[in-house]
Design a protein around this motif. Structure first.
Motif, mmCIF file in Angstrom:
data_model
loop_
_atom_site.group_PDB
_atom_site.id
_atom_site.type_symbol
_atom_site.label_atom_id
_atom_site.label_comp_id
_atom_site.label_asym_id
_atom_site.label_seq_id
_atom_site.Cartn_x
_atom_site.Cartn_y
_atom_site.Cartn_z
ATOM 1 N N TYR A 194 0.831 -1.207 0.000
ATOM 2 C CA TYR A 194 0.000 0.000 0.000
ATOM 3 C C TYR A 194 0.864 1.255 0.000
ATOM 4 N N ALA A 195 1.939 1.253 0.778
ATOM 5 C CA ALA A 195 2.838 2.413 0.815
ATOM 6 C C ALA A 195 3.440 2.665 -0.568
ATOM 7 N N ARG A 196 3.797 1.598 -1.256
ATOM 8 C CA ARG A 196 4.343 1.760 -2.616
ATOM 9 C C ARG A 196 3.284 2.296 -3.569
ATOM 10 N N LEU A 197 2.038 1.821 -3.419
ATOM 11 C CA LEU A 197 0.951 2.329 -4.256
ATOM 12 C C LEU A 197 0.733 3.815 -4.001
ATOM 13 N N VAL A 198 0.721 4.223 -2.733
ATOM 14 C CA VAL A 198 0.534 5.641 -2.405
ATOM 15 C C VAL A 198 1.666 6.473 -2.988
ATOM 16 N N GLU A 199 2.897 6.003 -2.855
ATOM 17 C CA GLU A 199 4.030 6.727 -3.416
ATOM 18 C C GLU A 199 3.910 6.818 -4.941
ATOM 19 N N ALA A 200 3.506 5.740 -5.574
ATOM 20 C CA ALA A 200 3.344 5.745 -7.029
ATOM 21 C C ALA A 200 2.221 6.690 -7.440
ATOM 22 N N LEU A 201 1.135 6.697 -6.681
ATOM 23 C CA LEU A 201 0.026 7.611 -6.981
ATOM 24 C C LEU A 201 0.469 9.065 -6.857
ATOM 25 N N ARG A 202 1.316 9.348 -5.898
ATOM 26 C CA ARG A 202 1.778 10.721 -5.687
ATOM 27 C C ARG A 202 2.656 11.222 -6.818
ATOM 28 N N THR A 203 3.242 10.316 -7.593
ATOM 29 C CA THR A 203 4.072 10.744 -8.714
ATOM 30 C C THR A 203 3.243 11.083 -9.948
ATOM 31 N N LEU A 204 1.983 10.656 -9.959
ATOM 32 C CA LEU A 204 1.118 10.902 -11.107
ATOM 33 C C LEU A 204 0.659 12.352 -11.139
ATOM 34 N N PRO A 205 0.386 12.877 -12.333
ATOM 35 C CA PRO A 205 -0.257 14.192 -12.412
ATOM 36 C C PRO A 205 -1.622 14.137 -11.706
ATOM 37 N N ALA A 206 -2.073 15.264 -11.228
ATOM 38 C CA ALA A 206 -3.298 15.326 -10.415
ATOM 39 C C ALA A 206 -4.503 14.697 -11.114
ATOM 40 N N ARG A 207 -4.711 15.000 -12.367
ATOM 41 C CA ARG A 207 -5.896 14.484 -13.069
ATOM 42 C C ARG A 207 -5.833 12.963 -13.206
ATOM 43 N N GLN A 208 -4.656 12.417 -13.473
ATOM 44 C CA GLN A 208 -4.520 10.962 -13.563
ATOM 45 C C GLN A 208 -4.753 10.318 -12.198
ATOM 46 N N ARG A 209 -4.212 10.928 -11.155
ATOM 47 C CA ARG A 209 -4.405 10.402 -9.801
ATOM 48 C C ARG A 209 -5.891 10.415 -9.420
ATOM 49 N N GLU A 210 -6.585 11.511 -9.754
ATOM 50 C CA GLU A 210 -8.008 11.606 -9.446
ATOM 51 C C GLU A 210 -8.808 10.554 -10.215
ATOM 52 N N ALA A 211 -8.510 10.414 -11.502
ATOM 53 C CA ALA A 211 -9.238 9.441 -12.316
ATOM 54 C C ALA A 211 -9.032 8.029 -11.779
ATOM 55 N N PHE A 212 -7.800 7.683 -11.448
ATOM 56 C CA PHE A 212 -7.516 6.341 -10.927
ATOM 57 C C PHE A 212 -8.206 6.117 -9.593
ATOM 58 N N THR A 213 -8.086 7.069 -8.697
ATOM 59 C CA THR A 213 -8.676 6.910 -7.367
ATOM 60 C C THR A 213 -10.193 6.784 -7.446
ATOM 61 N N LEU A 214 -10.835 7.636 -8.218
ATOM 62 C CA LEU A 214 -12.296 7.607 -8.292
ATOM 63 C C LEU A 214 -12.809 6.380 -9.040
ATOM 64 N N ARG A 215 -12.156 6.007 -10.126
ATOM 65 C CA ARG A 215 -12.644 4.877 -10.927
ATOM 66 C C ARG A 215 -12.267 3.534 -10.310
ATOM 67 N N VAL A 216 -11.025 3.361 -9.898
ATOM 68 C CA VAL A 216 -10.543 2.058 -9.437
ATOM 69 C C VAL A 216 -10.772 1.868 -7.949
ATOM 70 N N LEU A 217 -10.313 2.808 -7.150
ATOM 71 C CA LEU A 217 -10.412 2.631 -5.705
ATOM 72 C C LEU A 217 -11.819 2.908 -5.176
ATOM 73 N N GLU A 218 -12.478 3.941 -5.692
ATOM 74 C CA GLU A 218 -13.837 4.265 -5.256
ATOM 75 C C GLU A 218 -14.907 3.551 -6.071
ATOM 76 N N GLU A 219 -14.513 2.970 -7.191
ATOM 77 C CA GLU A 219 -15.405 2.200 -8.060
ATOM 78 C C GLU A 219 -16.601 3.008 -8.568
ATOM 79 N N LEU A 220 -16.362 4.308 -8.849
ATOM 80 C CA LEU A 220 -17.409 5.120 -9.461
ATOM 81 C C LEU A 220 -17.441 4.812 -10.952
ATOM 82 N N ASP A 221 -18.600 4.951 -11.566
ATOM 83 C CA ASP A 221 -18.685 4.700 -13.003
ATOM 84 C C ASP A 221 -18.076 5.886 -13.764
#
Length: 191
Positions: free
Chosen positions: A130-157
């Motif tokens: 999980y720590a590695r995932l968080v670190e990897a997410l932090r390297t992403l541009p904001a829009r990519q991080r938001e899209a990944f978090t909302l679609r994959v982790l939050e499972e929004l359509d």
């Protein structure tokens, strides 16, 4: 996170029932919202403030249908995170130019969000992953991080994610694709 207060006596019965439902919704989404805010703000205190502010603003929408709460909450939280990021950049750039932060990841990089497993070895491994995932997410541009978090982790359509992010569904898919590609490269030994 949200202190439950009884509904005022002058509220009608249906509005009072919605108050309890909104409270349950906020209690259910609180931890995930904190993680989302922390990934964007990289500061525990700012993330807590952003989530609390978003929850307080949701009280004004308690009369809306429950189906609207999810995209509305995530939109409010996302805007609050962006506001805090802008203020932070302004303060760092203009008000505190001599202050340097030795650790750009924030003060709480050692937080272990992994679920408790059957044994300490599995718990440790999950925490490191999980720590590695968080670190990897932090390297992403904001829009990519938001899209990944909302679609994959939050499972929004896709439609709801597009509504939250304020962009088209095609943009969400593009940001998500690029985020997955970057995360796959960074985490290929874990996946």
């Amino acid at each position: 996170m949200l202190v439950t207060t009884p509904a005022p006596p002058e509220m009608e019965a249906p509005a009072a029932a919605a108050w309890g439902s909104l409270d349950a919704f906020l209690a259910e989404v609180g931890t995930r919202a904190f993680r989302f805010a922390e990934a964007g703000l990289r500061n525990r205190d700012d993330a807590l403030d952003a989530v609390q502010d978003a929850m307080m603003r949701m009280i004004a929408y308690q009369d809306r249908p429950a189906a609207e709460w999810t995209p509305l909450f995530w939109s409010i939280l996302r805007r609050r995170i962006i506001d805090l990021q802008r203020r932070s950049r302004f303060r760092l750039r203009w008000m505190l130019p001599a202050v340097a932060n030795d650790d750009p990841r924030g003060e709480d990089t050692g937080i272990d969000w992994a679920d408790t497993g059957p044994g300490p070895a599995e718990t440790q491994e999950r925490g490191e992953t999980y720590a590695r995932l968080v670190e990897a997410l932090r390297t992403l541009p904001a829009r990519q991080r938001e899209a990944f978090t909302l679609r994959v982790l939050e499972e929004l359509d896709v439609a709801t994610t597009a509504q939250v992010m304020g962009c088209s569904e095609g943009s969400v898919k593009t940001h998500l694709s690029r985020a997955r590609q970057a995360l796959n490269l960074q985490l290929e030994d874990v996946l």
